[in-house]
Design an enzyme around this catalytic site. Structure first.
Site, PDB file in Angstrom:
ATOM      1  N   TYR A 195      76.977 -62.208  39.381  1.00  0.00           N
ATOM      2  CA  TYR A 195      76.355 -62.223  40.604  1.00  0.00           C
ATOM      3  C   TYR A 195      77.375 -62.282  41.819  1.00  0.00           C
ATOM      4  O   TYR A 195      77.117 -61.454  42.657  1.00  0.00           O
ATOM      5  CB  TYR A 195      75.799 -63.813  40.709  1.00  0.00           C
ATOM      6  N   GLU A 232      80.895 -66.798  48.817  1.00  0.00           N
ATOM      7  CA  GLU A 232      80.025 -66.642  47.520  1.00  0.00           C
ATOM      8  C   GLU A 232      80.056 -67.639  46.353  1.00  0.00           C
ATOM      9  O   GLU A 232      79.300 -68.299  46.146  1.00  0.00           O
ATOM     10  CB  GLU A 232      79.846 -65.187  46.888  1.00  0.00           C
ATOM     11  N   ASP A 244      70.367 -63.950  43.178  1.00  0.00           N
ATOM     12  CA  ASP A 244      70.271 -65.483  43.441  1.00  0.00           C
ATOM     13  C   ASP A 244      68.894 -65.883  43.019  1.00  0.00           C
ATOM     14  O   ASP A 244      67.985 -65.161  42.743  1.00  0.00           O
ATOM     15  CB  ASP A 244      71.124 -65.775  44.660  1.00  0.00           C
TER      16      ASP A 244
END
Ligand code: SF4
Length: 352
Positions: A116, A33, A134
């Site tokens: 996130y 990520e 996203d």
């Protein structure tokens, strides 16, 4: 059919195969990520494999030196991501007894981890119902619900998170999040084919003819210009070629990476100004009078918020400088490839 059932149905037929899909190791999910935050999947894929091969566990990352971590990251940009991961790995080893945090709020405490990334780790590794938002998810939801709040802002994140928390499949949040991201990437693309969309009957943007207008993007900051004049100073001792380098410090781009001695100007210097500046800089810092040098063409290097205009000044000395300025060190030229350097320096070295 419920939203999550429709999505699951689409995902079964269309989901992407990605190297980190199906993994529930929080460390690997975290690495993937962070790498993908500012990087295309194709490029991120290589770096992901390289990174987990070099540092297969939190413990191995924590034990590495910052230089080793930056070297593996070299070329990926946004080096603070690598430095933050390194610091967070050390935090996990020292403050969490080596156990990766397992709750959303604890994951959020890791340096460099925002909402996130915390949601991605919490849902993919620990099956906690936190929606991942996203750019692809923003696009899909803003069109589906006709939301015109500019994306990429905290206000938008809060609003989209509220919407998604009513849609998320709480039993399978990991699959739901993966499906949402894939749906935005593959179906609700910038130019979508809405006739093939399972949500066309409920899509507000389609019904109000605003597909091309959504999502609304927050105004981008114009990159600022910087003018870098690098001094590539070299000499030969015996059979060995040497060069000078310095490590970037301070709160600026490329912190921790190595580069040549740098003369930064407020504006673009013409050839005469540059020659005068180089002569007085080398004389003041290295106590070398009348240096022999040549100046290369300007290279432009684009970063998200800055445009670097760089020229490299190649300085050949007859012998090592009597005085080495503070922060400057000499290394064998052959060893420059062993240390982390910015992509711009790498480009220049490849051109030589
Ligand atoms: S109908 Fe079109 S715009 Fe609406 S969600 Fe589907 S693909 Fe996106």
């Amino acid at each position: 059919m419920a939203f999550s059932d429709k999505l699951e149905h689409w995902f079964n037929d269309n989901g992407r195969t990605l190297p980190w899909r199906g993994i529930d190791d929080p460390y690997r999910i975290w690495v993937s990520e962070i790498i993908l935050q500012q990087t295309r999947i194709e490029q991120g894929w290589d770096y992901y494999h390289r990174f987990v091969a070099a540092f297969p566990t939190v413990s191995s990352l924590a034990k590495a030196t910052e230089e080793q971590v930056l070297k593996v990251w070299q070329g990926l940009g946004y080096y603070s991501r690598a430095r933050n991961m390194h610091a967070a790995a050390q935090y996990i080893m020292h403050e969490c007894q080596g156990h990766f945090p397992q709750s959303y709020s604890e994951i959020l405490k890791l340096k460099g981890v925002g909402r996130y990334t915390a949601a991605a780790i919490a849902s993919f590794a620990f099956k906690l119902p936190y929606p991942v938002i996203d750019g692809n998810v923003y696009r899909f939801i803003s069109r589906l619900r006709g939301i015109s709040t500019p994306i990429g802002t905290t206000t938008a994140y809060n609003e989209f998170e509220r919407v998604l928390s009513t849609l998320i499949d709480t039993l399978h949040p990991d699959r739901f999040n993966a499906a949402m991201m894939d749906f935005g990437a593959l179906q609700c693309k910038p130019q979508p084919d809405c006739t093939a969309c399972p949500f066309s009957d409920e899509c507000v943007a389609l019904q109000t003819m605003r597909v091309d207008l959504l999502p609304i993007k927050a105004a981008k900051q114009r990159p600022t210009d910087r003018w870098f004049y690098y001094l590539d100073i070299r000499w030969t001792t015996g059979d060995t070629r040497f060069m000078t380098i310095r490590q970037r410090t301070g709160d600026d781009i490329w912190k921790g990476l190595f580069e040549f001695d740098l003369l930064e100007a407020e504006h673009r210097l013409d050839d005469n100004e540059l020659r005068e500046a180089v002569v007085s800089y080398i004389s003041a810092r290295y106590h070398v009078a009348n240096p022999v040098f040549s100046v290369g063409k300007e290279l432009t290097h684009q970063l998200t918020h800055r445009t670097i205009h760089a020229r490299f000044v190649s300085v050949e000395l007859a012998q090592p400088p009597d005085v080495m300025p503070q922060g400057i060190e000499a290394i064998e030229c052959a060893k420059i490839n062993n240390i982390p350097i910015p992509k711009l320096i790498d480009r220049y070295l490849h051109q030589l």
